[in-house]
Structures are given as C-alpha cells and as structure tokens.
Design a protein around this motif. Structure first.
Motif, PDB file in Angstrom:
ATOM      1  N   THR A 178       0.834  -1.207   0.000  1.00  0.00           N
ATOM      2  CA  THR A 178       0.000   0.000   0.000  1.00  0.00           C
ATOM      3  C   THR A 178       0.865   1.253   0.000  1.00  0.00           C
ATOM      4  OG1 THR A 178      -1.732  -1.171   1.226  1.00  0.00           O
ATOM      5  CG2 THR A 178      -1.828   1.237   1.233  1.00  0.00           C
ATOM      6  N   LEU A 179       1.903   1.260   0.811  1.00  0.00           N
ATOM      7  CA  LEU A 179       2.800   2.413   0.855  1.00  0.00           C
ATOM      8  C   LEU A 179       3.517   2.616  -0.475  1.00  0.00           C
ATOM      9  CD1 LEU A 179       4.256   2.063   4.455  1.00  0.00           C
ATOM     10  CD2 LEU A 179       3.014   4.039   3.562  1.00  0.00           C
ATOM     11  N   ARG A 180       3.880   1.534  -1.129  1.00  0.00           N
ATOM     12  CA  ARG A 180       4.541   1.666  -2.439  1.00  0.00           C
ATOM     13  C   ARG A 180       3.583   2.247  -3.475  1.00  0.00           C
ATOM     14  NH1 ARG A 180       6.564  -3.465  -0.988  1.00  0.00           N
ATOM     15  NH2 ARG A 180       5.212  -4.542  -2.494  1.00  0.00           N
ATOM     16  N   VAL A 181       2.318   1.838  -3.409  1.00  0.00           N
ATOM     17  CA  VAL A 181       1.318   2.399  -4.332  1.00  0.00           C
ATOM     18  C   VAL A 181       1.161   3.895  -4.081  1.00  0.00           C
ATOM     19  CG1 VAL A 181      -1.136   2.411  -4.949  1.00  0.00           C
ATOM     20  CG2 VAL A 181       0.064   0.235  -4.672  1.00  0.00           C
ATOM     21  N   ILE A 182       1.109   4.290  -2.807  1.00  0.00           N
ATOM     22  CA  ILE A 182       0.955   5.715  -2.484  1.00  0.00           C
ATOM     23  C   ILE A 182       2.182   6.499  -2.935  1.00  0.00           C
ATOM     24  CG2 ILE A 182       0.634   7.390  -0.622  1.00  0.00           C
ATOM     25  CD1 ILE A 182      -0.840   5.199   0.935  1.00  0.00           C
ATOM     26  N   GLU A 183       3.375   5.931  -2.745  1.00  0.00           N
ATOM     27  CA  GLU A 183       4.599   6.591  -3.216  1.00  0.00           C
ATOM     28  C   GLU A 183       4.522   6.877  -4.710  1.00  0.00           C
ATOM     29  OE1 GLU A 183       8.536   5.204  -2.217  1.00  0.00           O
ATOM     30  OE2 GLU A 183       7.745   4.107  -0.486  1.00  0.00           O
ATOM     31  N   ARG A 184       4.017   5.924  -5.452  1.00  0.00           N
ATOM     32  CA  ARG A 184       4.008   6.032  -6.917  1.00  0.00           C
ATOM     33  C   ARG A 184       2.805   6.808  -7.445  1.00  0.00           C
ATOM     34  NH1 ARG A 184       3.815   0.904  -7.947  1.00  0.00           N
ATOM     35  NH2 ARG A 184       1.569   0.883  -8.311  1.00  0.00           N
TER      36      ARG A 184
ATOM     37  N   ALA B 229      -4.961   8.460  -3.996  1.00  0.00           N
ATOM     38  CA  ALA B 229      -6.039   8.218  -4.964  1.00  0.00           C
ATOM     39  C   ALA B 229      -5.826   6.928  -5.745  1.00  0.00           C
ATOM     40  CB  ALA B 229      -6.152   9.396  -5.925  1.00  0.00           C
ATOM     41  N   GLY B 230      -4.579   6.460  -5.800  1.00  0.00           N
ATOM     42  CA  GLY B 230      -4.289   5.237  -6.547  1.00  0.00           C
ATOM     43  C   GLY B 230      -4.506   3.960  -5.765  1.00  0.00           C
TER      44      GLY B 230
ATOM     45  N   GLU C 167       3.702   8.801   3.646  1.00  0.00           N
ATOM     46  CA  GLU C 167       3.218   8.837   5.026  1.00  0.00           C
ATOM     47  C   GLU C 167       2.473  10.133   5.323  1.00  0.00           C
ATOM     48  OE1 GLU C 167       6.781   8.165   7.213  1.00  0.00           O
ATOM     49  OE2 GLU C 167       6.781   5.995   6.860  1.00  0.00           O
ATOM     50  N   TYR C 168       3.003  11.258   4.839  1.00  0.00           N
ATOM     51  CA  TYR C 168       2.339  12.538   5.101  1.00  0.00           C
ATOM     52  C   TYR C 168       1.072  12.698   4.268  1.00  0.00           C
ATOM     53  CZ  TYR C 168       5.343  14.627   8.524  1.00  0.00           C
ATOM     54  OH  TYR C 168       5.984  14.898   9.706  1.00  0.00           O
ATOM     55  N   GLU C 169       1.049  12.107   3.096  1.00  0.00           N
ATOM     56  CA  GLU C 169      -0.188  12.154   2.309  1.00  0.00           C
ATOM     57  C   GLU C 169      -1.300  11.408   3.055  1.00  0.00           C
ATOM     58  OE1 GLU C 169      -1.764  11.393  -2.262  1.00  0.00           O
ATOM     59  OE2 GLU C 169       0.370  11.257  -1.790  1.00  0.00           O
ATOM     60  N   LEU C 170      -0.955  10.280   3.642  1.00  0.00           N
ATOM     61  CA  LEU C 170      -1.914   9.545   4.469  1.00  0.00           C
ATOM     62  C   LEU C 170      -2.318  10.368   5.687  1.00  0.00           C
ATOM     63  CD1 LEU C 170      -0.628   5.863   4.671  1.00  0.00           C
ATOM     64  CD2 LEU C 170      -2.941   6.573   4.070  1.00  0.00           C
TER      65      LEU C 170
ATOM     66  N   LEU D 262      -4.657  13.129   4.795  1.00  0.00           N
ATOM     67  CA  LEU D 262      -5.963  12.638   4.359  1.00  0.00           C
ATOM     68  C   LEU D 262      -6.943  12.592   5.530  1.00  0.00           C
ATOM     69  CD1 LEU D 262      -7.661  11.379   2.031  1.00  0.00           C
ATOM     70  CD2 LEU D 262      -6.822   9.146   2.800  1.00  0.00           C
ATOM     71  N   ALA D 263      -6.407  12.404   6.725  1.00  0.00           N
ATOM     72  CA  ALA D 263      -7.260  12.329   7.913  1.00  0.00           C
ATOM     73  C   ALA D 263      -8.010  13.634   8.167  1.00  0.00           C
ATOM     74  CB  ALA D 263      -6.422  11.968   9.134  1.00  0.00           C
ATOM     75  N   ALA D 264      -7.512  14.742   7.626  1.00  0.00           N
ATOM     76  CA  ALA D 264      -8.221  16.013   7.790  1.00  0.00           C
ATOM     77  C   ALA D 264      -9.585  15.965   7.113  1.00  0.00           C
ATOM     78  CB  ALA D 264      -7.390  17.160   7.215  1.00  0.00           C
ATOM     79  N   ARG D 265      -9.692  15.173   6.040  1.00  0.00           N
ATOM     80  CA  ARG D 265     -10.959  15.041   5.314  1.00  0.00           C
ATOM     81  C   ARG D 265     -11.722  13.777   5.687  1.00  0.00           C
ATOM     82  NH1 ARG D 265     -11.673  18.536   1.169  1.00  0.00           N
ATOM     83  NH2 ARG D 265      -9.861  19.690   0.414  1.00  0.00           N
TER      84      ARG D 265
END
Length: 209
Positions: A24-30, A34-35, A126-129, A132-135
């Motif tokens: 999951t983290l690798r997908v978010i990195e790439r 949203a991916g 990690e920071y994108e995740l 995301l908690a703000a929303r």
C-alpha cells in the motif's frame, strides 16, 4: 487445531498483513492515495485481490492499518534516538568526562535528512496519508497515533516543550518535502538544536525581559 498450528497460522496472517501494508505504501509513493484500491494493492503485492479483502474488508480498514504501522515505526525510531541521547548524557555526567560523539541534535538532523533525501518517497506517502485524515474523520485516531504513542513512551519533564519539538519536526518535514532540493543535516541542525533546548530559550527570554 493445536496451539502450535494456531500460532503458525496467526504468524502467517500477520506476515501477509504487513506485506499488504508495505505494498500500500509503495502504491501511495508512486500514485498517491487516490491510486489505492484493493486491486492496485493486490497487483503491487503480487497476491490475489481476495487476499486483500480477506484481511482488509474496506479501503478505510487498509488505510487505517497503514497509518498505524507508519505511526508505530516513526514513534519507535524517534524513541530509540531519544533514549540513546539520554544514555550518552547520563554516562557523560556520571564519568565527568566530555563526550565527543554525535549529539541528539546531530542524530535528529541526520534522521530528517534521510527522510527528505533517500526516503523522500516514503515520507511523502506517510504525510499524504496523515493529511488525508483532515478530510476523513475515520482516519484521525490512527493519524494521531504516532504522537500519542511517542508521548506515552517518553516520560518527558516538560510535555509542552516535547509537543513543540514534535510539531517542529512535522513542520521541517513538510517544508522539506516542497523544497526543490532536500535540506542537508548540516542545514537542519541549527533549527533542531533550537527545538531541543526549551530551557535555554526560557532562560534567555527571562534575561531579555
């Protein structure tokens, strides 16, 4: 089923969950948050989609588990760094001899430089995740986990100063992620040293008052 069989099955399940979280983290990195879908994570992990949904029925379940894993890793890393610094300081005081090795500011600066350099993609994920908690209210307890865990692990004399330090670290990482060139440990060190010395700042403030 014997106890040994149950333990083995549980260990395999935990191993698979961790593999899914890493994927999951690798997908978010790439691709960014949203991916993240059950299918994209399954493809990244090289396992059937059914295996993802077995362990994480919803995407929120998957994102929450990933956030908690990130929080645990971050809290553990910072905790041991602080613990090492305190141990060195204790040895220095008990022996009465000067210490010439890396200071706490040196270690924190090096950790931040690594997070913004070689590990930049993972830090961004990690920071994108985290943001995301703000929303997504369902993610907020997991997003706060690293602060809560670290505060409970470190018995600090001044909790306010410690929270200021952690907030400052957050700020340095976010600023570093939008810089064209990642800051070096040497560039980060003066700010880190300032954050680590609230007592000295208060003494100076009283003198100037």
């Amino acid at each position: 089923m014997t106890t040994m069989q149950r333990d083995g099955r549980k260990a395999r399940g935990e191993k698979r969950r961790q593999e899914i979280i890493e994927a999951t983290l690798r997908v978010i990195e790439r691709d960014g948050v949203a991916g993240v879908t059950h299918r994209s994570v399954a493809r990244e992990a090289g396992i059937p989609t059914a295996s993802i949904t077995y362990h994480f029925a919803t995407l929120d379940d998957l994102l929450i588990a990933t956030l908690i894993s990130c929080a645990r890793d971050m809290a553990t890393e910072v905790y041991w760094m602080i613990d090492r610094a305190r141990s060195r300081e204790g040895l220095r005081r008990s022996s009465g001899s000067p210490y010439s090795g890396p200071s706490a500011a040196d270690e924190v600066s090096a950790l931040l430089a690594e997070a913004l350099g070689p590990r930049r993609g993972r830090t961004m994920a990690e920071y994108e995740l985290y943001l995301l908690a703000a929303r997504r209210p369902s993610l907020r307890p997991a997003a706060r986990r690293w602060l809560d865990v670290l505060t409970s692990m470190v018995k600090h004399d001044d909790e306010v100063a410690f929270r200021v330090f952690l907030a400052g670290i957050d700020g340095l990482l976010i600023q570093g992620l939008i810089d064209d060139e990642p800051p070096t440990a040497e560039e980060l060190r003066p700010v880190v040293e300032y954050l680590l010395n609230p007592t000295e700042r208060r003494r100076r403030a009283r003198q100037e008052a």
